[in-house]
Design a protein around this motif. Sequence first.
Motif, mmCIF file in Angstrom:
data_model
loop_
_atom_site.group_PDB
_atom_site.id
_atom_site.type_symbol
_atom_site.label_atom_id
_atom_site.label_comp_id
_atom_site.label_asym_id
_atom_site.label_seq_id
_atom_site.Cartn_x
_atom_site.Cartn_y
_atom_site.Cartn_z
ATOM 1 N N GLY A 39 0.803 -1.227 0.000
ATOM 2 C CA GLY A 39 0.000 0.000 0.000
ATOM 3 C C GLY A 39 0.830 1.267 0.000
ATOM 4 N N GLY A 40 0.528 2.160 -0.930
ATOM 5 C CA GLY A 40 1.197 3.457 -0.994
ATOM 6 C C GLY A 40 0.249 4.583 -0.609
ATOM 7 N N ASP A 41 0.723 5.818 -0.755
ATOM 8 C CA ASP A 41 -0.110 6.979 -0.418
ATOM 9 C C ASP A 41 -1.157 7.246 -1.487
ATOM 10 N N PRO B 48 -4.509 -1.617 -1.845
ATOM 11 C CA PRO B 48 -4.574 -0.918 -0.567
ATOM 12 C C PRO B 48 -3.936 0.460 -0.724
ATOM 13 N N VAL B 49 -4.550 1.460 -0.114
ATOM 14 C CA VAL B 49 -3.995 2.815 -0.189
ATOM 15 C C VAL B 49 -4.073 3.438 1.200
ATOM 16 N N VAL B 50 -3.040 4.163 1.580
ATOM 17 C CA VAL B 50 -3.037 4.836 2.875
ATOM 18 C C VAL B 50 -4.149 5.881 2.856
ATOM 19 N N SER B 51 -5.038 5.783 3.848
ATOM 20 C CA SER B 51 -6.185 6.694 3.848
ATOM 21 C C SER B 51 -5.801 8.007 4.519
ATOM 22 N N GLY C 172 -8.164 8.982 9.673
ATOM 23 C CA GLY C 172 -7.841 7.867 10.570
ATOM 24 C C GLY C 172 -6.414 7.950 11.079
ATOM 25 N N ALA C 173 -5.982 6.873 11.729
ATOM 26 C CA ALA C 173 -4.644 6.840 12.319
ATOM 27 C C ALA C 173 -3.585 6.920 11.224
ATOM 28 N N PRO C 174 -2.397 7.460 11.549
ATOM 29 C CA PRO C 174 -1.351 7.567 10.531
ATOM 30 C C PRO C 174 -1.019 6.179 9.966
ATOM 31 N N GLY C 175 -0.895 6.126 8.670
ATOM 32 C CA GLY C 175 -0.510 4.870 8.023
ATOM 33 C C GLY C 175 -1.660 3.895 7.821
ATOM 34 N N GLN C 176 -2.838 4.244 8.303
ATOM 35 C CA GLN C 176 -3.987 3.345 8.148
ATOM 36 C C GLN C 176 -4.354 3.222 6.670
ATOM 37 N N GLN C 177 -4.638 1.978 6.254
ATOM 38 C CA GLN C 177 -4.919 1.757 4.830
ATOM 39 C C GLN C 177 -6.361 1.309 4.609
#
Length: 250
Positions: free
Chosen positions: A188-190, A209-212, A215-220
């Motif tokens: 998963g990337g940004d 998967p993509v970093v959302s 939400g919490a940092p890094g959550q995908q």
Amino acid sequence: MKERPSFPAQLNRSTAKIRAPASPAAQMPAHGIGLDSSAVRQHMVRRLASQGLTDPRVLAAMQQVERHRFVDSALVNQAYEDTSLPIGLGQTISKPSVVARMAELLCQGVGGKLGRILEIGTGCGYQAAVLSLLAGEVYSMERLRGLHEKARDNLRYLRLPNLHLLFGDGMLGYAKGAPYAAIIAAAGGDAVPQAWLDQLAVGGRLVAPVVSGSGAPGQQTLLVIDKTAQGMRQSVLEGVHFVPLKSGLA
Ligand code: SAH
């Protein structure tokens, strides 16, 4: 090629034990005499079906591919649990339920087999093997040479002529194989790289998967993008946890 113990051999070792499954209905014999890995996989497939996975093509592929052959021998007794496992170089093999879920999303609305598809993040090669049963042609890219080679070793015995392993930066996609009926990322990337969208066929689907942002940092979250004649249509699905998508080779 590295010698791998076969699954029954592992189970029959006096020290090897299958971890007690959660459901009492799935209790395994204590020392696995006569137990073959197909029965353990059948249990895994039933569990996937009970979690709502319904595509018969995907369930058949999950039944067929021997996940225990893709993990280190010390982890063989966990191979059919619904858990990700380390595969070396800080990477993990995805959970069976996640592999099945993403494969089902790829197959949705497609009758029969998928056409030519691109997988980013070969890892140990397990998901690539599953995909090779669902698609006419699979290109699978890995940026870590050690894992690219490991996947090649793991997959050799399966002799899958429609699966092509590529050592390269998947963020650039693989233009030579484009356009793809589907693109699937196991990291998963940004954001979704533009190259993937460009290389997707009209009528094709991308699952990644993509970093959302929220939400919490890094959550995908799992993203589905359909490329239509009118443009891209995007759906944001459930939260997921994948290793990071990185650029460059190592
Ligand atoms: N589907 C794999 C899961 C591997 S984990 C399996 O069944 O084992 C995800 C993989 O993506 C890791 O091996 C990681 O090295 C790889 N990866 C991360 N960024 C990548 C990139 N830009 N190109 C290719 N592979 C990448």
